[in-house]
Design an enzyme around this catalytic site. Structure first.
Site, PDB file in Angstrom:
ATOM      1  CG  ASP A  46      -0.456  -0.308   2.608  1.00  0.00           C
ATOM      2  OD1 ASP A  46       1.110  -0.335   2.442  1.00  0.00           O
ATOM      3  OD2 ASP A  46      -0.831  -0.230   3.525  1.00  0.00           O
ATOM      4  CG  HIS A  47       3.479   2.297   3.077  1.00  0.00           C
ATOM      5  ND1 HIS A  47       2.428   1.608   3.688  1.00  0.00           N
ATOM      6  CD2 HIS A  47       3.844   3.250   3.996  1.00  0.00           C
ATOM      7  CE1 HIS A  47       2.354   1.872   4.756  1.00  0.00           C
ATOM      8  NE2 HIS A  47       2.992   2.989   5.073  1.00  0.00           N
ATOM      9  CG  ASP A  83       2.146   1.386   9.255  1.00  0.00           C
ATOM     10  OD1 ASP A  83       2.679   1.549   8.373  1.00  0.00           O
ATOM     11  OD2 ASP A  83       1.430   2.188   9.898  1.00  0.00           O
ATOM     12  NE  ARG A 108       3.005   9.462  12.396  1.00  0.00           N
ATOM     13  CZ  ARG A 108       3.257   8.159  12.353  1.00  0.00           C
ATOM     14  NH1 ARG A 108       3.745   7.687  11.334  1.00  0.00           N
ATOM     15  NH2 ARG A 108       3.116   7.654  13.660  1.00  0.00           N
ATOM     16  CB  SER A 153       7.026   5.872  10.919  1.00  0.00           C
ATOM     17  OG  SER A 153       8.434   5.501  10.990  1.00  0.00           O
ATOM     18  NE  ARG A 156       9.409   5.917   8.249  1.00  0.00           N
ATOM     19  CZ  ARG A 156       8.976   7.112   7.928  1.00  0.00           C
ATOM     20  NH1 ARG A 156       9.845   8.176   7.538  1.00  0.00           N
ATOM     21  NH2 ARG A 156       7.877   7.532   7.797  1.00  0.00           N
TER      22      ARG A 156
HETATM   23  C1  MIC Z   1       4.208   6.279   8.532  1.00  0.00           C
HETATM   24  O1  MIC Z   1       2.858   6.593   8.380  1.00  0.00           O
HETATM   25  O2  MIC Z   1       5.022   7.152   8.850  1.00  0.00           O
HETATM   26  C2  MIC Z   1       4.571   4.854   7.754  1.00  0.00           C
HETATM   27  C3  MIC Z   1       4.907   5.164   6.432  1.00  0.00           C
HETATM   28  O3  MIC Z   1       3.348   4.282   7.488  1.00  0.00           O
HETATM   29  C4  MIC Z   1       5.347   4.283   8.663  1.00  0.00           C
HETATM   30  C5  MIC Z   1       5.932   2.965   8.311  1.00  0.00           C
HETATM   31  C6  MIC Z   1       7.117   3.185   7.224  1.00  0.00           C
HETATM   32  O4  MIC Z   1       7.746   4.135   7.429  1.00  0.00           O
HETATM   33  O5  MIC Z   1       7.079   2.472   6.353  1.00  0.00           O
HETATM   34  C7  MIC Z   1       4.709   4.128  10.190  1.00  0.00           C
HETATM   35  O6  MIC Z   1       3.578   4.720  10.422  1.00  0.00           O
HETATM   36  O7  MIC Z   1       5.102   3.145  10.690  1.00  0.00           O
HETATM   37 FE1  SF4 Z   2       0.051   4.706   5.100  1.00  0.00          FE
HETATM   38 FE2  SF4 Z   2       1.410   5.481   7.214  1.00  0.00          FE
HETATM   39 FE3  SF4 Z   2      -0.209   7.530   5.783  1.00  0.00          FE
HETATM   40 FE4  SF4 Z   2      -1.551   5.507   7.385  1.00  0.00          FE
HETATM   41  S1  SF4 Z   2      -0.353   6.922   8.181  1.00  0.00           S
HETATM   42  S2  SF4 Z   2      -1.863   6.161   5.228  1.00  0.00           S
HETATM   43  S3  SF4 Z   2      -0.027   3.571   6.784  1.00  0.00           S
HETATM   44  S4  SF4 Z   2       1.716   6.262   5.092  1.00  0.00           S
END
Ligand code: MIC
Ligand code: SF4
Length: 647
Positions: free
Chosen positions: A64-65, A119, A379, A533, A535
């Protein structure tokens, strides 16, 4: 003794430790989820554990990313993920099927079960009564292998809801109100549990918006009871038989309590560059918008989009505002089409994106220079949109749609009475984009493209550490600062040498070069270092550049665990004022750190040889964490143990 819902679920899953707030516990994990940006590492790590088939009740791999395919990298990653899932007993949700959290809520979530996801917004499933937590990919790999998940037993904050949301006020305003009160580190070490008569007035998608954005409080997770509304939702998903009612016992104790009268809430907006920077929408009417983006795992349910469709009917979005919309899942999109909801949205001039994270993670739709963008996301960290000088605001779908029409931030109550939204009585449920694991795994060949590089491992911890302070940063530094995302960087998530070039690039373009020249060193941070996140790249890539330890006032939960998993020592100041004395470029030395960890002492002296001072730092690690740090990370430790067992 009466129990709250959190402790009921924890007790039913406890395999190690005692349920006392702050003490380390190990719990059994029923479901896991991964997404593509963290999943490649998680499955590479799972493969290195040498286990044939996942040991959970259910594991799902979502894509999805990284859905933009501007080169071979993301497409190669998807192919690896599909084949490795088929081989090891993991369901695979194909690109286009939707955002992991939305799809897991719709198709798999079960009240009372535990879910661990690579995630940070995994707590979305708390909306259906799961105890759902975010973690680094390595922790998820271990859980897939049947290992317990370790965490600090949380305090539980009871949020007592009463009353009912007023017209034009959304579930997003509930969580923005909680963020305004508790701030981005207010949830550290805590589970946020919602209860009280107001719960029954909220639908599952509304509850999921609230638990989703509990991640921005730094909370371990957030949870709602499972009640008639949950049962209704699960029946609509053709999964009624999986429902079971769940709630806290009457008079259950909570460590802290908050009360919210839903009827008093107003439409709210989080201002740049933090989700807790919350004010009333009505106060921002002078903010002209270049962009409005609707979607993300926080606000992309069918309910949200049907409301938007009704408001847009026979109207046009403002000519100077670019409006985009990404449905949360293929199911949402399919039902929106079937219910006639898509046509008014398209007619109004909204740009339709695929069911994926998209602009939320900077995968397209970066705003113009210096412009304001209003988003229904969770965010708004600096630079996350892909435009460093953009001003990103966060809001409910109600505020977003009103603002899309007016071209400036608008309190939706300006639009008069809200229209009635007719939700479909039956849903189209079609799981054809979710591929079950192979019946004959031996026949599956795991496909690895050139972008997939091995996971780097660290050496054992050196007896003493020495080096320069490579960077000193302030409070609330996010993983988006440490390891930025976006369309240009995300394709290297499976290639640590390549992605490490971008570490801290939002703060200093040359950080990686400098870190390599100095052969690594230290980072000094303020409160809540590494928020945001899950990550693990925010630990792995700095580790690759030689980061030895981080000295901070406090750490965010997932990032701290990731640092330890990859052998970087997270130290906290005993006296936070010491933070003020250290300067970037100072030389630090931590003599006999390895011995101190072996002996299990509580504190250690860090010498600042430039300024001839020393600072006392906490070493309050559990014995499991100390072993990981000494071994140079969890992968090394697992291999050491496997070696010892086979001798
Ligand atoms: C995000 O919303 O920052 C992400 C991208 O979903 C991350 C995961 C990632 O960095 O792959 C998260 O929320 O954990
Ligand atoms: Fe995707 Fe993270 Fe954004 Fe949710 S917050 S839509 S999991 S990138």
């Amino acid at each position: 003794m009466p129990r709250n819902l959190t402790y009921k679920i924890l007790k039913a899953h406890l395999v190690e430790g005692e349920l006392t707030p702050g003490a380390e516990i190990g719990i059994r994990i029923d479901h896991t989820l991964t997404q593509d940006a963290t999943g490649t590492m998680a499955y590479l790590q799972f493969e290195s554990l040498g286990i044939d088939k996942v040991q959970t009740k259910l594991s799902v791999s979502y894509v999805d990313h990284n859905t933009l395919q501007c080169g071979f990298e993301n497409a190669d990653d998807h192919r690896y993920l599909q084949s490795v899932a088929a081989k090891h007993g993991v369901y695979f949700s194909r690109p286009g099927n939707g955002i992991c959290h939305q799809v897991h809520l719709e198709r798999f979530g079960v009240p009372g079960m535990t879910l661990l996801g690579s995630d940070s917004h995994t707590p979305t499933a708390g909306g259906i009564g799961m105890l759902a937590m975010g973690a680094g990919g390595l922790d998820v790999a271990v859980a897939m292998g049947g290992g317990p998940f370790y965490l600090a037993s949380p305090k539980v904050v009871g949020v007592w809801l009463e009353g009912k949301l007023s017209p034009w006020v959304g579930a997003k305003d509930v969580i923005l109100d909680v963020l305004r009160r508790l701030k981005v580190k207010g949830g550290l070490g805590r589970v946020i549990e919602y209860h009280g008569p107001g719960v029954a007035t909220l639908s599952v998608p509304e509850r999921a918006t609230i638990t989703n954005m509990g991640a921005e409080l730094g909370a371990t997770t957030s949870i709602f009871p499972a009640d008639e509304k949950t049962q209704e939702f699960m029946k609509l998903q053709h999964r009624g038989s999986k429902f079971r009612p769940l709630a806290a016992d009457p008079d259950a104790p909570y460590d802290e309590e908050i009360e919210i009268d839903l009827s008093t809430l107003e439409p709210l907006v989080a201002c740049p560059h933090s989700p807790d920077n919350v004010v009333e929408a009505a106060k921002l009417k002078n903010v002209k918008l270049a962009q409005v983006s609707i979607g993300s795992c926080t606000n992309s349910s069918l309910d949200d989009l049907m409301m938007i469709s009704r408001v847009l009917k026979n109207k046009r979005v403002h000519p100077e505002t670019s409006v985009s919309l990404a449905p949360g899942s293929k199911q949402v999109l399919q039902n929106l089409i079937a219910a006639g909801g898509l046509e008014p949205i398209v007619a109004a001039g909204v740009r339709i994106l695929e069911a994926a994270c998209g602009p939320c993670i900077g995968m397209g739709q970066s705003p113009p220079s210096g412009a304001a963008s209003l988003r229904t996301f969770n965010r708004n960290f600096l630079g996350r949109s892909g435009t460093k000088d953009a001003e990103v605001y966060l809001c409910s779908p109600q505020v977003a749609v009103a603002s899309a029409l007016k071209g400036r931030i608008t309190d939706p109550r300006e639009l008069g009475r809200p229209p009635r939204v007719q939700m479909p009585e039956n849903l189209i449920v079609d799981d054809s984009m979710i591929l079950p694991p192979a019946e004959d795994p031996a026949k599956v060949e795991v496909v690895r493209g050139p972008n997939i590089q091995p996971v780097p491992v660290k050496k054992k911890l050196a007896p003493s550490l020495k080096g320069e302070v490579l960077l000193k940063v302030e409070d609330n530094i996010t993983t988006d600062h440490i390891m930025p995302a976006g369309a240009k960087i995300l394709p290297f998530r499976s290639n640590i040498p390549a992605i490490s070039e971008f570490v801290f690039s939002v703060i200093e373009a040359d950080f990686a070069k400098r870190a390599k020249e100095k052969r690594g060193g230290f980072v000094v941070g303020g409160e809540n270092y590494g928020q945001g996140s899950s990550r693990e790249h925010a630990a792995l890539a700095p580790m690759y550049l030689g980061l030895k330890a981080v000295l901070a006032k406090s750490f965010a939960r997932i990032h701290q665990a990731n640092l330890i998993n990859f052998g970087i020592v997270p130290l906290t100041f005993v006296d936070p004022k010491d933070y003020d004395h250290i300067r970037q470029s100072d030389e630090l030395e931590i003599p006999k750190l390895a011995k101190a960890l072996r002996d299990g002492v509580e504190t250690i002296q860090v010498q600042n040889t430039t300024r001839k001072r020393s600072y006392t730092m906490n070493l309050g690690f559990t014995s499991r964490q100390r072993e990981m740090l000494l071994a140079g990370g969890l992968l090394n430790l697992t291999k050491e143990r496997a070696g010892a067992n086979s001798q």
